[in-house]
Design an enzyme around this catalytic site. Sequence first.
Site, PDB file in Angstrom:
ATOM      1  N   LYS A   1       9.396  -8.833  -0.570  1.00 15.70           N
ATOM      2  CA  LYS A   1       8.377 -10.072  -0.535  1.00 15.70           C
ATOM      3  C   LYS A   1       7.960 -10.777  -1.615  1.00 15.70           C
ATOM      4  O   LYS A   1       7.872 -11.775  -2.153  1.00 15.70           O
ATOM      5  CB  LYS A   1       7.096  -9.815   0.436  1.00 15.70           C
ATOM      6  CG  LYS A   1       7.618  -9.704   1.971  1.00 15.70           C
ATOM      7  CD  LYS A   1       6.460  -8.960   2.657  1.00 15.70           C
ATOM      8  CE  LYS A   1       7.228  -8.693   4.269  1.00 15.70           C
ATOM      9  NZ  LYS A   1       6.263  -8.239   5.110  1.00 15.70           N
TER      10      LYS A   1
ATOM     11  N   GLN B   1       0.208  -5.329   5.201  1.00 14.24           N
ATOM     12  CA  GLN B   1       1.562  -4.745   5.745  1.00 14.24           C
ATOM     13  C   GLN B   1       1.309  -3.688   6.846  1.00 14.24           C
ATOM     14  O   GLN B   1       0.488  -2.852   6.874  1.00 14.24           O
ATOM     15  CB  GLN B   1       2.474  -4.012   4.730  1.00 14.24           C
ATOM     16  CG  GLN B   1       4.032  -3.476   5.011  1.00 14.24           C
ATOM     17  CD  GLN B   1       4.742  -4.961   5.181  1.00 14.24           C
ATOM     18  OE1 GLN B   1       4.412  -6.020   4.559  1.00 14.24           O
ATOM     19  NE2 GLN B   1       5.742  -4.614   5.834  1.00 14.24           N
TER      20      GLN B   1
ATOM     21  N   ASP C   1       0.852 -14.212   8.058  1.00 15.33           N
ATOM     22  CA  ASP C   1       1.775 -13.105   9.035  1.00 15.33           C
ATOM     23  C   ASP C   1       1.549 -14.019  10.481  1.00 15.33           C
ATOM     24  O   ASP C   1       2.093 -13.548  11.330  1.00 15.33           O
ATOM     25  CB  ASP C   1       1.097 -11.651   9.292  1.00 15.33           C
ATOM     26  CG  ASP C   1       1.991 -10.971   8.317  1.00 15.33           C
ATOM     27  OD1 ASP C   1       3.028 -10.998   7.970  1.00 15.33           O
ATOM     28  OD2 ASP C   1       1.208  -9.805   8.022  1.00 15.33           O
TER      29      ASP C   1
HETATM   30  N1  L34 Z   1       2.003  -7.404   7.916  1.00 13.54           N
HETATM   31  N2  L34 Z   1       3.752  -5.926   8.423  1.00 13.54           N
HETATM   32  C1  L34 Z   1       3.423  -7.163   8.283  1.00 13.54           C
HETATM   33  N3  L34 Z   1       4.092  -8.393   8.332  1.00 13.54           N
HETATM   34  C2  L34 Z   1       5.362  -8.072   8.523  1.00 13.54           C
HETATM   35  O1  L34 Z   1       6.213  -9.390   8.537  1.00 13.54           O
HETATM   36  C3  L34 Z   1       6.105  -6.875   8.530  1.00 13.54           C
HETATM   37  N4  L34 Z   1       7.260  -6.875   8.667  1.00 13.54           N
HETATM   38  C4  L34 Z   1       8.013  -5.654   9.622  1.00 13.54           C
HETATM   39  C5  L34 Z   1       6.931  -4.333   9.126  1.00 13.54           C
HETATM   40  N5  L34 Z   1       5.696  -4.605   9.022  1.00 13.54           N
HETATM   41  C6  L34 Z   1       5.120  -5.757   8.696  1.00 13.54           C
HETATM   42  C7  L34 Z   1       8.289  -6.920   7.918  1.00 13.54           C
HETATM   43  O2  L34 Z   1       7.970  -7.764   6.892  1.00 13.54           O
HETATM   44  C8  L34 Z   1       9.166  -5.491   9.306  1.00 13.54           C
HETATM   45  N6  L34 Z   1       9.513  -6.490   8.293  1.00 13.54           N
HETATM   46  C9  L34 Z   1      10.760  -6.557   7.560  1.00 13.54           C
HETATM   47  C10 L34 Z   1      10.782  -7.288   5.970  1.00 13.54           C
HETATM   48  C11 L34 Z   1      12.289  -7.272   5.435  1.00 13.54           C
HETATM   49  C12 L34 Z   1      13.198  -6.622   6.095  1.00 13.54           C
HETATM   50  C13 L34 Z   1      12.931  -6.006   7.375  1.00 13.54           C
HETATM   51  C14 L34 Z   1      12.013  -5.997   7.892  1.00 13.54           C
HETATM   52  C15 L34 Z   1      14.429  -6.831   5.185  1.00 13.54           C
HETATM   53  O3  L34 Z   1      14.358  -7.325   4.084  1.00 13.54           O
HETATM   54  N7  L34 Z   1      15.466  -6.061   5.714  1.00 13.54           N
HETATM   55  C16 L34 Z   1      16.856  -6.244   5.018  1.00 13.54           C
HETATM   56  C17 L34 Z   1      17.078  -4.634   4.744  1.00 13.54           C
HETATM   57  C18 L34 Z   1      15.921  -3.728   3.995  1.00 13.54           C
HETATM   58  C19 L34 Z   1      16.441  -2.324   4.221  1.00 13.54           C
HETATM   59  O4  L34 Z   1      17.295  -1.965   3.444  1.00 13.54           O
HETATM   60  O5  L34 Z   1      15.768  -1.685   4.811  1.00 13.54           O
HETATM   61  C20 L34 Z   1      17.688  -6.404   6.105  1.00 13.54           C
HETATM   62  O6  L34 Z   1      18.817  -7.051   5.604  1.00 13.54           O
HETATM   63  O7  L34 Z   1      17.613  -6.303   7.225  1.00 13.54           O
END
Ligand code: L34
Length: 338
Positions: free
Chosen positions: A83, A127, A150
């Site tokens: 982020k 988070q 969020d």
């Molecule tokens: N407050 N908590 C709050 N807001 C959110 O919006 C989140 N979330 C979830 C967990 N807790 C939170 C996220 O941001 C999950 N989440 C999130 C954010 C980014 C990615 C996945 C979930 C992401 O960048 N995923 C990549 C891979 C990252 C890795 O290697 O693990 C993808 O390509 O899916």
Amino acid sequence: MNYSRLHLKIFNTLSHSSHNRRFSKQCSLAAAYVINGKQIAKEVQVELKAEIDQWKEEGNIVPHLTAVLVGNDPGSKLYVKNKMKAAKSVGITSAVIEKPHQTSQAELLDVVAMLNAEPSINAVLVQLPLPKHMNERTVCDAVHPDKDVDGFHMSNIGKLCLDVPNLIPATAFAVWELLKRSGIDTFGKNAVVCGRSKNIGMPVAALLHSDGDNGFKMGMDATVTTCHRYTPAKNLPEFTKNADIIIVAVGSPNLITADMVKEGATVIDVGINRIWDAKQERYRLVGDVDFEGVSKKASFITPVPGGVGPMTVAMLMKNTLQAAKIQTKKKREKTAIH
Ligand code: L34
Ligand code: NAD
């Protein structure tokens, strides 16, 4: 049907077939067009950067996002890092406040109150998940609704349910944007959402069946069925097989297999699971959908990684600019009155 809807329908039919043609050239094994969330997120961020540059040129405040990270969860650390990186790339300034796992809820609420009171901070997120000794609902409701990027505050969730959103939960917004940018028609379609969590499944379902008739430009007008942990496993395929669009947000690898999917359906995989890969002797990231099998039957599918995850981050950036705009507008209205 009004003209714009008819136009959208024609556009969707055209773009759908061209996507399929493009994909069939790329890969002969799978039939589905793989929606590249990573690429689309990059496109969203490039557009957003231009919009933020313009916003700044007009003499407005530089949007600022502060994330609060409690504890040492490696996943949370990685997501917050993603982020912060995205914020920098679009011209949003950002900061992380790290607190130890044993922080009391009262102390965390004090931090949130301090961030709410600081006018130079437009966007605040805590988070999740939080340590077990805290109440996530209490903490989410402590963030000022206009800084709540969020979209988890009860008033933002309530407004979403009334089709008058303020700030939309980033993952639901990501699903909306991926469907729109992939030219997938939702109007009058059958959609199944697996998962009913208040932060993911429920907001996704609310957006999918939102009413586009009353001036809500994001209205999706689908017929929505929500499945959850008490939907009997033997009945789940009855629902999913009837769906033109399936959104899966459960946290259960391989929950959705090819036999549960209608030929030509769109499948959006929100799930994120880390599983042990014995062959490669390392952890691997997978979604809730059996990608290999389902991609042979669906017409559109999102991968994990590289699907909804990166788009969630991009939409959080969109929300940060939106929050800055909401606050600026309110401030101007206030000074105009006094
Ligand atoms: N407050 N908590 C709050 N807001 C959110 O919006 C989140 N979330 C979830 C967990 N807790 C939170 C996220 O941001 C999950 N989440 C999130 C954010 C980014 C990615 C996945 C979930 C992401 O960048 N995923 C990549 C891979 C990252 C890795 O290697 O693990 C993808 O390509 O899916
Ligand atoms: P959660 O545990 O709060 O909710 C899971 C939901 O799945 C519940 O509503 C439950 O009733 C339902 N469920 C459980 N078993 C089911 C079954 N057999 N059939 C149908 N529904 C079932 O989780 P969450 O926070 O909603 O997250 C769901 C998944 O999405 C997780 O894997 C999470 O990591 C992932 N996630 C991804 C992103 C992203 O940006 N890609 C963002 C947030 C969460």
